[in-house]
Design a protein around this motif. Structure first.
Motif, PDB file in Angstrom:
ATOM      1  N   GLN A 100       0.826  -1.203   0.000  1.00  0.00           N
ATOM      2  CA  GLN A 100       0.000   0.000   0.000  1.00  0.00           C
ATOM      3  C   GLN A 100       0.861   1.254   0.000  1.00  0.00           C
ATOM      4  O   GLN A 100       0.598   2.208  -0.751  1.00  0.00           O
ATOM      5  N   LEU A 101       1.900   1.266   0.824  1.00  0.00           N
ATOM      6  CA  LEU A 101       2.812   2.408   0.875  1.00  0.00           C
ATOM      7  C   LEU A 101       3.484   2.618  -0.474  1.00  0.00           C
ATOM      8  O   LEU A 101       3.582   3.754  -0.959  1.00  0.00           O
ATOM      9  N   VAL A 105       2.877   6.028  -2.761  1.00  0.00           N
ATOM     10  CA  VAL A 105       3.948   6.960  -3.107  1.00  0.00           C
ATOM     11  C   VAL A 105       4.048   7.129  -4.617  1.00  0.00           C
ATOM     12  O   VAL A 105       4.247   8.244  -5.121  1.00  0.00           O
ATOM     13  N   ILE A 106       3.891   6.037  -5.364  1.00  0.00           N
ATOM     14  CA  ILE A 106       3.940   6.125  -6.823  1.00  0.00           C
ATOM     15  C   ILE A 106       2.912   7.134  -7.327  1.00  0.00           C
ATOM     16  O   ILE A 106       3.233   8.047  -8.107  1.00  0.00           O
ATOM     17  N   PHE A 107       1.674   6.986  -6.869  1.00  0.00           N
ATOM     18  CA  PHE A 107       0.596   7.807  -7.421  1.00  0.00           C
ATOM     19  C   PHE A 107       0.586   9.224  -6.857  1.00  0.00           C
ATOM     20  O   PHE A 107       0.227  10.171  -7.565  1.00  0.00           O
ATOM     21  N   VAL A 108       0.984   9.416  -5.609  1.00  0.00           N
ATOM     22  CA  VAL A 108       0.971  10.776  -5.068  1.00  0.00           C
ATOM     23  C   VAL A 108       2.115  11.593  -5.676  1.00  0.00           C
ATOM     24  O   VAL A 108       1.945  12.796  -5.987  1.00  0.00           O
ATOM     25  N   VAL A 109       3.270  10.971  -5.889  1.00  0.00           N
ATOM     26  CA  VAL A 109       4.382  11.668  -6.551  1.00  0.00           C
ATOM     27  C   VAL A 109       4.030  11.917  -8.017  1.00  0.00           C
ATOM     28  O   VAL A 109       4.303  12.996  -8.562  1.00  0.00           O
ATOM     29  N   ILE A 153       7.758   5.858  -9.639  1.00  0.00           N
ATOM     30  CA  ILE A 153       8.283   4.519  -9.342  1.00  0.00           C
ATOM     31  C   ILE A 153       9.645   4.602  -8.660  1.00  0.00           C
ATOM     32  O   ILE A 153       9.918   3.872  -7.699  1.00  0.00           O
ATOM     33  N   VAL A 154      10.514   5.505  -9.135  1.00  0.00           N
ATOM     34  CA  VAL A 154      11.843   5.657  -8.541  1.00  0.00           C
ATOM     35  C   VAL A 154      11.737   6.114  -7.089  1.00  0.00           C
ATOM     36  O   VAL A 154      12.400   5.564  -6.199  1.00  0.00           O
ATOM     37  N   CYS A 155      10.892   7.110  -6.826  1.00  0.00           N
ATOM     38  CA  CYS A 155      10.723   7.612  -5.452  1.00  0.00           C
ATOM     39  C   CYS A 155      10.143   6.539  -4.536  1.00  0.00           C
ATOM     40  O   CYS A 155      10.607   6.365  -3.397  1.00  0.00           O
ATOM     41  N   ALA A 156       9.137   5.822  -5.017  1.00  0.00           N
ATOM     42  CA  ALA A 156       8.525   4.768  -4.205  1.00  0.00           C
ATOM     43  C   ALA A 156       9.526   3.660  -3.913  1.00  0.00           C
ATOM     44  O   ALA A 156       9.602   3.156  -2.777  1.00  0.00           O
ATOM     45  N   SER A 157      10.301   3.268  -4.901  1.00  0.00           N
ATOM     46  CA  SER A 157      11.293   2.204  -4.710  1.00  0.00           C
ATOM     47  C   SER A 157      12.354   2.627  -3.703  1.00  0.00           C
ATOM     48  O   SER A 157      12.793   1.824  -2.870  1.00  0.00           O
ATOM     49  N   ALA A 158      12.772   3.895  -3.758  1.00  0.00           N
ATOM     50  CA  ALA A 158      13.786   4.397  -2.833  1.00  0.00           C
ATOM     51  C   ALA A 158      13.271   4.384  -1.395  1.00  0.00           C
ATOM     52  O   ALA A 158      13.969   3.956  -0.469  1.00  0.00           O
ATOM     53  N   ARG A 204      10.916  14.433   0.166  1.00  0.00           N
ATOM     54  CA  ARG A 204       9.616  15.087   0.311  1.00  0.00           C
ATOM     55  C   ARG A 204       9.695  16.570  -0.054  1.00  0.00           C
ATOM     56  O   ARG A 204       8.729  17.127  -0.573  1.00  0.00           O
ATOM     57  N   LEU A 205      10.863  17.200   0.196  1.00  0.00           N
ATOM     58  CA  LEU A 205      11.035  18.589  -0.217  1.00  0.00           C
ATOM     59  C   LEU A 205      11.068  18.711  -1.739  1.00  0.00           C
ATOM     60  O   LEU A 205      10.404  19.567  -2.325  1.00  0.00           O
TER      61      LEU A 205
END
Length: 312
Positions: A100-101, A105-109, A153-158, A204-205
């Protein structure tokens, strides 16, 4: 600190939106109705843009992509939230929480950068109207949308990769109605390294400020171009093409910035749970309404499709 997740935690408990039993059923009915409107509105927008020949422009291509993101983001969060209102034990498995997390993150980013891409599209349409079809070619639009999803995808994976590398303490309570990044870092008592926390803060910034700056710069040039238009009717028409996007940006980034840029504490997370409802629940429902009710082309395309169905 030795790497690896050495905890024996196999599931977490979500505190939910409220702990008052008398509010569980009314909130369930409220958010069920919101979710049904979200699915109907966003899925309807996607189908309408696919079927209508009048909406085959970059603006509506980005709008259909935004509707897809909103639909997926709401589906990641809301069904589990509805289950929490009905269940006595609000537990979620470790694997389900991580999944879920990850998708959240994928979709919100992706939504952050999609709104930035839409602002750039409006900038080109108003500031360079004669070159619009050349600059915003089909290849350019596809590249922008693909880049948006890659960033997500990159942000979520990180982020998920960092979570796999930390140790859990005994607490397994998440003070939220879904598995959010802030609840992980500050309310599960993670033994987290300074480097991991700095990476999270920097991410997040960047994911909030960079799209916001892109949107602000685009609209500075847009406003300058609109002010140069001599006729009042021309100014009104130019502004009307941006008003829906401005409304969507203000609601989404306003609530997200309050949640993620405010210093984290127990009280701020409790306030943030209420604030996060706007960008996880209400924004996906409002976006189709904002873009359809204030857009003549969408309303015209919808009327034509309804008339065509009535004819057959």
């Amino acid at each position: 600190m030795e790497r690896g997740n050495h905890s024996t935690v196999t599931k977490f408990f979500l505190s939910g939106l409220t702990d008052q039993p008398e509010l569980q059923l009314p909130l369930f009915l409220l958010f069920l109705g919101i979710y049904l409107l979200t699915v109907l509105g966003n899925l309807g927008t996607i189908i309408l843009i696919l079927l209508s020949s009048h909406l085959k422009t970059p603006m509506y291509f980005f709008l259909s992509s935004l509707s897809f993101i909103d639909l997926c983001q709401s589906t990641v969060i809301t069904p589990k939230m509805l289950m929490i209102f009905l269940m006595v034990k609000n537990d979620i498995s470790y694997t389900e929480c991580i999944i879920q997390l990850y998708f959240f993150v994928i979709f919100v980013v992706s939504e952050c950068y999609m709104l930035a891409a839409m602002a750039y599209d409006r900038y080109v349409a108003i500031c360079n109207p004669l070159l619009y079809s050349i600059i915003m070619s089909q290849h350019k639009c596809l590249s922008l949308v693909l880049g948006v999803y890659i960033l997500g995808i990159v942000c979520a994976s990180a982020h998920v990769g960092c979570i796999f590398r930390v140790d859990f303490c005994k607490s397994d309570l998440i003070n939220h109605y879904f598995c959010d990044l802030i609840s992980f870092f500050f309310f599960i008592n993670l033994s987290i390294s300074y480097i991991h926390f700095e990476c999270y803060s920097l991410s997040r910034l960047m994911n909030t400020i960079f799209p916001t700056l892109t949107i602000l710069i685009s609209y500075v040039f847009i406003i300058i171009s609109i002010l140069r238009i001599k006729s009042t009717e021309g100014r009104s028409k130019a502004f009307s093409t941006c008003s829906s996007h401005i409304s969507a940006v203000a609601i989404f980034f306003g609530s997200a910035a309050f949640m993620y840029l405010k210093p984290s504490s127990s009280s701020s997370i409790d306030e943030g749970k209420i604030c996060s409802i706007f960008y996880t629940i209400f924004v996906p429902m409002l976006n189709p309404l904002i873009y359809s009710l204030r857009n003549k082309n969408v309303n015209t395309a919808l009327k034509k499709i309804l008339e065509r169905r009535s004819f057959f």
